[in-house]
Design a protein around this motif. Structure first.
Motif, mmCIF file in Angstrom:
data_model
loop_
_atom_site.group_PDB
_atom_site.id
_atom_site.type_symbol
_atom_site.label_atom_id
_atom_site.label_comp_id
_atom_site.label_asym_id
_atom_site.label_seq_id
_atom_site.Cartn_x
_atom_site.Cartn_y
_atom_site.Cartn_z
ATOM 1 N N GLU A 133 0.831 -1.214 0.000
ATOM 2 C CA GLU A 133 0.000 0.000 0.000
ATOM 3 C C GLU A 133 0.860 1.257 0.000
ATOM 4 O O GLU A 133 0.526 2.256 -0.614
ATOM 5 C CB GLU A 133 -0.933 0.002 1.216
ATOM 6 C CG GLU A 133 -2.303 -0.573 0.884
ATOM 7 C CD GLU A 133 -3.147 -0.817 2.120
ATOM 8 O OE1 GLU A 133 -2.996 -0.052 3.103
ATOM 9 O OE2 GLU A 133 -3.931 -1.782 2.103
ATOM 10 N N LYS A 134 1.954 1.189 0.701
ATOM 11 C CA LYS A 134 2.857 2.339 0.764
ATOM 12 C C LYS A 134 3.700 2.491 -0.494
ATOM 13 O O LYS A 134 4.405 3.474 -0.672
ATOM 14 C CB LYS A 134 3.841 2.162 1.936
ATOM 15 C CG LYS A 134 3.329 2.634 3.268
ATOM 16 C CD LYS A 134 4.541 3.016 4.115
ATOM 17 C CE LYS A 134 4.492 2.405 5.485
ATOM 18 N NZ LYS A 134 5.782 2.448 6.157
ATOM 19 N N GLY A 135 3.664 1.463 -1.325
ATOM 20 C CA GLY A 135 4.470 1.491 -2.550
ATOM 21 C C GLY A 135 5.952 1.261 -2.283
ATOM 22 O O GLY A 135 6.796 1.619 -3.093
ATOM 23 N N ASP A 136 6.263 0.652 -1.135
ATOM 24 C CA ASP A 136 7.674 0.411 -0.775
ATOM 25 C C ASP A 136 8.119 -0.948 -1.336
ATOM 26 O O ASP A 136 8.229 -1.941 -0.602
ATOM 27 C CB ASP A 136 7.826 0.454 0.747
ATOM 28 C CG ASP A 136 9.286 0.518 1.178
ATOM 29 O OD1 ASP A 136 10.170 0.164 0.366
ATOM 30 O OD2 ASP A 136 9.541 0.902 2.334
ATOM 31 N N SER A 137 8.384 -0.989 -2.633
ATOM 32 C CA SER A 137 8.638 -2.281 -3.280
ATOM 33 C C SER A 137 9.983 -2.873 -2.852
ATOM 34 O O SER A 137 10.155 -4.090 -2.847
ATOM 35 C CB SER A 137 8.573 -2.130 -4.802
ATOM 36 O OG SER A 137 9.426 -1.087 -5.209
ATOM 37 N N GLU A 138 10.915 -2.015 -2.484
ATOM 38 C CA GLU A 138 12.224 -2.509 -2.084
ATOM 39 C C GLU A 138 12.128 -3.338 -0.791
ATOM 40 O O GLU A 138 12.609 -4.459 -0.714
ATOM 41 C CB GLU A 138 13.151 -1.320 -1.870
ATOM 42 C CG GLU A 138 14.612 -1.660 -2.025
ATOM 43 C CD GLU A 138 15.468 -0.395 -1.922
ATOM 44 O OE1 GLU A 138 16.351 -0.370 -1.064
ATOM 45 O OE2 GLU A 138 15.207 0.560 -2.689
ATOM 46 N N ARG A 139 11.468 -2.759 0.220
ATOM 47 C CA ARG A 139 11.329 -3.488 1.492
ATOM 48 C C ARG A 139 10.403 -4.689 1.331
ATOM 49 O O ARG A 139 10.598 -5.706 1.978
ATOM 50 C CB ARG A 139 10.810 -2.552 2.587
ATOM 51 C CG ARG A 139 11.839 -1.519 2.985
ATOM 52 C CD ARG A 139 11.552 -0.938 4.362
ATOM 53 N NE ARG A 139 12.622 -0.026 4.744
ATOM 54 C CZ ARG A 139 12.605 1.288 4.486
ATOM 55 N NH1 ARG A 139 11.584 1.837 3.880
ATOM 56 N NH2 ARG A 139 13.619 2.048 4.861
ATOM 57 N N LEU A 140 9.413 -4.558 0.464
ATOM 58 C CA LEU A 140 8.506 -5.681 0.215
ATOM 59 C C LEU A 140 9.307 -6.872 -0.324
ATOM 60 O O LEU A 140 9.156 -8.004 0.137
ATOM 61 C CB LEU A 140 7.417 -5.263 -0.786
ATOM 62 C CG LEU A 140 6.434 -6.356 -1.206
ATOM 63 C CD1 LEU A 140 5.641 -6.873 -0.004
ATOM 64 C CD2 LEU A 140 5.474 -5.839 -2.273
ATOM 65 N N ALA A 141 10.195 -6.600 -1.260
ATOM 66 C CA ALA A 141 11.008 -7.673 -1.844
ATOM 67 C C ALA A 141 11.896 -8.303 -0.769
ATOM 68 O O ALA A 141 12.067 -9.523 -0.725
ATOM 69 C CB ALA A 141 11.868 -7.112 -2.977
ATOM 70 N N GLU A 142 12.430 -7.475 0.103
ATOM 71 C CA GLU A 142 13.297 -7.957 1.182
ATOM 72 C C GLU A 142 12.526 -8.874 2.130
ATOM 73 O O GLU A 142 13.008 -9.938 2.533
ATOM 74 C CB GLU A 142 13.843 -6.732 1.940
ATOM 75 C CG GLU A 142 15.146 -6.945 2.655
ATOM 76 C CD GLU A 142 16.240 -7.507 1.770
ATOM 77 O OE1 GLU A 142 16.581 -8.687 1.970
ATOM 78 O OE2 GLU A 142 16.750 -6.800 0.881
#
Ligand code: UTP
Length: 316
Positions: free
Chosen positions: A87-96
């Motif tokens: 939802e926050k659009g934080d794809s980097e942390r999501l991938a992590e």
């Protein structure tokens, strides 16, 4: 090749014993397994799982004890967290976050009572079956830039039996490790292990070659462990079982070879080594290193100034 015969000869599975009490790291390990302590920004155990996967072993069995929940959760999906990051659009942390759940095929078995490393390995018998397998201890980190396990798997393939990893230590440190008596082999960097002693006094140590937390074991180790009485500290010692195997011929589950490791290794189960590990690995990181190292230099310099003036005051 996918089918495992009566005695499969290929190493496919990794066992990670993580059921120890972690007494050297209390109180941090009162409610958290020591394998979950962060090393920079990942729990120690994730480095170990990544190492197994990098060596081609994506089937990982963790032997857990009390407080196993954080371990299971770490290698599982975390839907709420993933949703929040999405939802926050934080794809980097999501991938992590997703990485650790997709890393390996992780299985768990409970040790129940922590009766020693040998007993923990024995708990893996039903999962492992009649094939050689790797054991990786969660508080020993091997730097990914100095791969060790692939060489051990190669030696096991060529010579059969079991393989341990050995480092040269200061003779004064030998009482902290299992220690090996060895003779040369026909291969550079590989020795034949003739005897093993768990945590010997310096005077009784057969060498300054210490066993570290990586093993490739023949399945015969399970039968030997079943017959191994509790040794040092009332625990069933893996070293005692390996000692038995070291005296055996290849068709009985022997011999035992040692691969000499000269790369970077970090012992995160010990407080002082844990601190050193974090500092080293943080300094090596592209994202954190430059700033952290600059701070560290300043910090050390300021400390030296303070110490020198304290010395000057004390000595007038
Ligand atoms: P250690 O000898 O480091 O013991 O175990 P420990 O209890 O974890 O730590 P300290 O010494 O009390 O601080 C070596 C490895 O074997 C596992 C541990 O989790 C560690 O990875 N182990 C040990 C088990 O899984 N079960 C046991 O009964 C003992």
């Amino acid at each position: 090749m996918g089918h495992s015969g009566a005695h499969d000869s290929i190493v496919r599975k990794a066992v990670i014993p993580a059921a120890g009490l972690g007494t050297r790291f209390l109180p941090a390990t009162k409610a958290t397994p020591k394998e979950m302590l962060p090393v920079v920004d990942k729990p120690a155990i994730q480095y170990v799982v990544e190492e197994a996967v990098a060596a081609g072993l994506s089937d990982v069995l963790m032997v857990t004890g009390r407080g196993k929940r954080p371990l299971e959760d770490h290698f599982d999906r975390a839907y709420e967290l993933e949703e929040a990051l999405r939802e926050k659009g934080d794809s980097e942390r999501l991938a992590e976050v997703q990485r650790s759940s997709e890393l390996a095929d992780v299985h768990y078995v409970r040790q129940g009572v922590p009766k020693g490393l040998g007993h923990a390995v024995l708990c893996a018998a039903p999962h492992v079956g009649p094939a050689p397998f790797a054991v990786l201890l969660g508080d020993d980190l091997i730097d990914e830039r100095d791969p060790l396990l692939p060489a051990m798997i190669e030696v096991q393939k060529a010579k059969g039996g079991s393989v341990v990893a050995l480092i040269e230590v200061d003779p004064a440190q030998v009482h902290l490790y299992g220690c090996a008596a060895v003779e040369p082999s026909d291969q550079e960097g590989v020795v034949r292990v003739t005897d093993l002693v768990e945590k010997p006094d310096a005077a009784d140590a057969p060498s300054n070659l210490a066993i570290i937390g990586r093993y490739v074991l023949a399945p015969e180790v399970f039968d030997v462990l079943r017959d191994t009485p509790p040794g040092r500290g009332g625990e069933i010692q893996l070293t005692d079982a390996l000692r038995t195997l070291a005296g055996r011929s290849r068709d009985e589950g022997g011999p035992v070879h040692g691969v000499l490791f000269r790369g970077r290794r970090y012992d995160t189960g010990d407080k002082a080594d844990y601190l050193r590990t974090i500092v080293r690995l943080a300094c090596d990181r592209d994202d954190l290193g430059p700033e952290f190292l600059a701070w560290l230099r300043q910090f050390v310099a300021a400390r030296s100034v303070a110490e020198n003036s304290a010395v000057r005051e004390a000595t007038g």
